[in-house]
Design a protein around this motif. Structure first.
Motif, mmCIF file in Angstrom:
data_model
loop_
_atom_site.group_PDB
_atom_site.id
_atom_site.type_symbol
_atom_site.label_atom_id
_atom_site.label_comp_id
_atom_site.label_asym_id
_atom_site.label_seq_id
_atom_site.Cartn_x
_atom_site.Cartn_y
_atom_site.Cartn_z
ATOM 1 N N TRP A 88 22.823 39.619 40.504
ATOM 2 C CA TRP A 88 21.596 39.055 39.935
ATOM 3 C C TRP A 88 20.663 38.565 41.039
ATOM 4 C CZ3 TRP A 88 19.100 34.341 39.978
ATOM 5 C CH2 TRP A 88 18.055 34.185 39.046
ATOM 6 N N THR A 91 19.150 41.672 42.948
ATOM 7 C CA THR A 91 18.090 42.430 42.279
ATOM 8 C C THR A 91 16.821 41.599 42.086
ATOM 9 O OG1 THR A 91 19.083 41.851 40.137
ATOM 10 C CG2 THR A 91 19.676 43.964 41.099
ATOM 11 N N LYS A 92 16.965 40.293 41.966
ATOM 12 C CA LYS A 92 15.795 39.434 41.746
ATOM 13 C C LYS A 92 15.068 39.094 43.045
ATOM 14 C CE LYS A 92 14.235 35.287 39.315
ATOM 15 N NZ LYS A 92 13.237 36.046 38.543
ATOM 16 N N TRP A 272 23.302 47.404 39.727
ATOM 17 C CA TRP A 272 23.948 47.102 38.449
ATOM 18 C C TRP A 272 24.900 48.213 38.019
ATOM 19 C CZ3 TRP A 272 24.541 42.510 37.011
ATOM 20 C CH2 TRP A 272 23.566 41.538 37.226
#
Length: 522
Positions: A88, A91-92, A272
């Motif tokens: 998370w 990717t952010k 992911w």
């Protein structure tokens, strides 16, 4: 290969030739350093995701995880559970950041943030981590193949190393990624095949495996006690989070793949996809380890042979029969866990299928090693050669340096594997070394990314203190026994956690104190 049938040998040779052929195929495209290092940014996200998955699923997983599950329990699986949290963050924050810099190197921004020393420090940590990774993988593959052949572990490493170097040097990152796509599929198929054969050969099948696993506490995730001195659930969770954060956020192997994607969205999808596949796939290897434990419990004669072989290897060659028998009787499952999978393969895998499974193990090793070789060569080219020796190198010079760097790091990784011969657990040695080398690098990166107030002085001070903390935790023997109370009480998997937090928190605190005591002019 005296212990292998001719058909198995042919399958293995065919696989190795095919991998080298892939290198030759993609060598036609490698006319520039951009193509060699990031495939000109044209790889689809699904292929990158399978490539990252294959890198995670190394021979350390294929051999080390079943050995670990056989010798203890599923405590190490908590590492996989931590992956979504790190993904998370990646990717952010990390993927948009790196794609925005435009630099293929994961460490060039540290120089802009703190100075040359920061970039050099991170590069050193990364290269040491890659040598540890390649060495442990070379060692893991040699353990398996030694049981199947008449050759020494050193000979196996050398032959494998030459094959990997050839196709990685020729093909660049595009060859690495597409071969890893194939290798990821082969590995998963091989693992499922092994599990099927184990279950078929156990009286009572799955029910027997479950009964033995539960009665012997083989499926435990570890104690939930807040105890940081042992390998509890929380220790492995913290370790896994920080290692995966380092993988997705600071490791050139992964950062380089983000640049091969066509967009930020595709790069995020790849992370992911890796997580969604790896979590159940890694569980599969723990199930294999527990199934092997049940299998050998139901076949005590085979277990006795494994223990006897392990005892012979641990004792001097001139040891008496009684001494060998005594050693064999005293061995615990954790002492010979890494030998269980190769032993089962030799004795129970049918001809033809054995060649396929060995190819799967080879693919597990080759994907990780080739990836590390390519990324190490890229870092050497971008962060060392072009930074310190030839800032205006031509494309021809750049390609030559990448070829030479790939070859040299492949040879160094092979040498590291040779130096590891004799260690107890391939998974343990990899976890320990990766925690040591990655801790300082991740702490410095987080300080630069999160604490905007931290400058060069604060970063240097924090890094020195963090490095001392890592040394304190890594080498307890440097403290005399009379000062034993000063030795680190923490489990070794906490090295990356405490090392990273030491650098980050010290840097933040110094910046805060400095801001408070600074007298502003009237």
């Amino acid at each position: 290969m005296s212990n292998l049938h001719t058909l198995d040998i042919l399958i293995i040779i065919l696989y190795l030739v095919a991998m080298i052929g892939v290198g030759f195929y993609f060598s036609r495209k490698n006319k520039s350093s951009a193509q060699f290092t990031k495939a000109s940014g044209k790889i689809p996200g699904w292929a990158i995701g399978l490539s990252i998955y294959a890198t995670f699923l190394s021979s350390n997983t294929f051999l080390g995880v079943p050995g670990k599950a056989f010798g203890s329990n599923w405590n190490s699986y908590v590492f996989s559970i931590s992956m979504p949290i790190a993904a998370w963050f990646a990717t952010k924050y990390f993927i948009p950041f790196y794609r925005g810099t435009g630099s293929i190197s994961a460490y060039s921004h540290l120089e802009h943030r703190f100075g040359k020393w920061a970039r050099t420090y991170a590069v050193s940590c990364f290269l040491l981590t890659q040598l540890a990774r390649m060495g442990s993988v070379f060692f893991g593959i040699a353990i398996s193949l030694q049981a199947l052949t008449s050759y020494s572990m050193a000979s196996i490493m050398i032959v494998m190393g030459i094959c990997i170097i050839i196709y990685t040097v020729l093909g660049g990152i595009e060859a690495v990624i597409w071969t890893e796509v194939v290798q990821g599929i082969i590995k998963t198929f091989g693992a499922l095949l092994i599990l099927y054969i184990i279950i078929q050969d156990i009286p009572g099948g799955i029910r027997k495996i479950v009964d033995i696993g539960l009665s012997q506490h083989k499926v435990s995730l570890g104690s939930f006690s807040p105890n940081l001195t042992e390998s509890t659930f929380w220790v492995v969770l913290f370790y896994g989070f920080f290692i995966n954060l380092n993988n997705f956020g600071m490791d050139q192997n992964y950062i380089q793949r983000y640049h091969t994607a066509t967009s930020v969205k595709e790069a995020s999808k790849s992370v992911w996809l890796c997580v969604y596949i790896y979590i159940p796939a890694s569980l599969l290897f723990f199930i294999i380890g527990t199934s092997l434990f049940a299998y050998y419990q139901t076949h005590p004669d085979l277990l006795a042979q494994v223990k006897l072989t392990a005892a012979i290897e641990k004792l001097p060659s001139h040891s008496s029969g009684s001494k060998i028998s005594a050693m064999s009787a005293s061995l615990q499952p954790s002492d010979y866990g890494d030998k269980i999978m190769p032993d089962f393969m030799v004795k129970k895998i049918p001809v033809g299928l054995l060649g396929l499974i060995i190819s799967a193990i080879l693919s597990a090793a080759m994907s990780t090693i080739s990836s590390s070789m390519n990324s190490s060569a890229t870092v050497f080219s971008e962060d060392i050669y072009k930074r310190y020796f030839n800032k205006k190198s031509s494309e021809k010079q750049g390609i030559r340096v990448l070829y030479m760097g790939t070859t040299v790091f492949g040879l160094l990784g092979m040498a590291t594997g040779l130096a590891m011969i004799g260690v107890k657990s391939v998974l343990d040695i990899w976890w320990e070394l990766s925690g040591i080398f990655a801790g300082g690098m991740l702490g410095l990166f987080l300080l630069g990314m999160i604490s905007k107030a931290s400058k060069n002085t604060e970063a240097i001070t924090a890094t020195v203190i963090g490095a001392l903390v890592i040394i304190w935790m890594t080498f307890p023997a440097i403290i005399p026994d009379r000062y034993a109370f000063l030795k680190s009480p923490f489990h070794k998997n906490m090295i990356i956690v405490i090392g990273t937090l030491s650098i980050f928190l010290v840097g933040v605190c110094i910046s805060w104190i400095k801001a408070k005591i600074t007298v502003k002019p009237a």
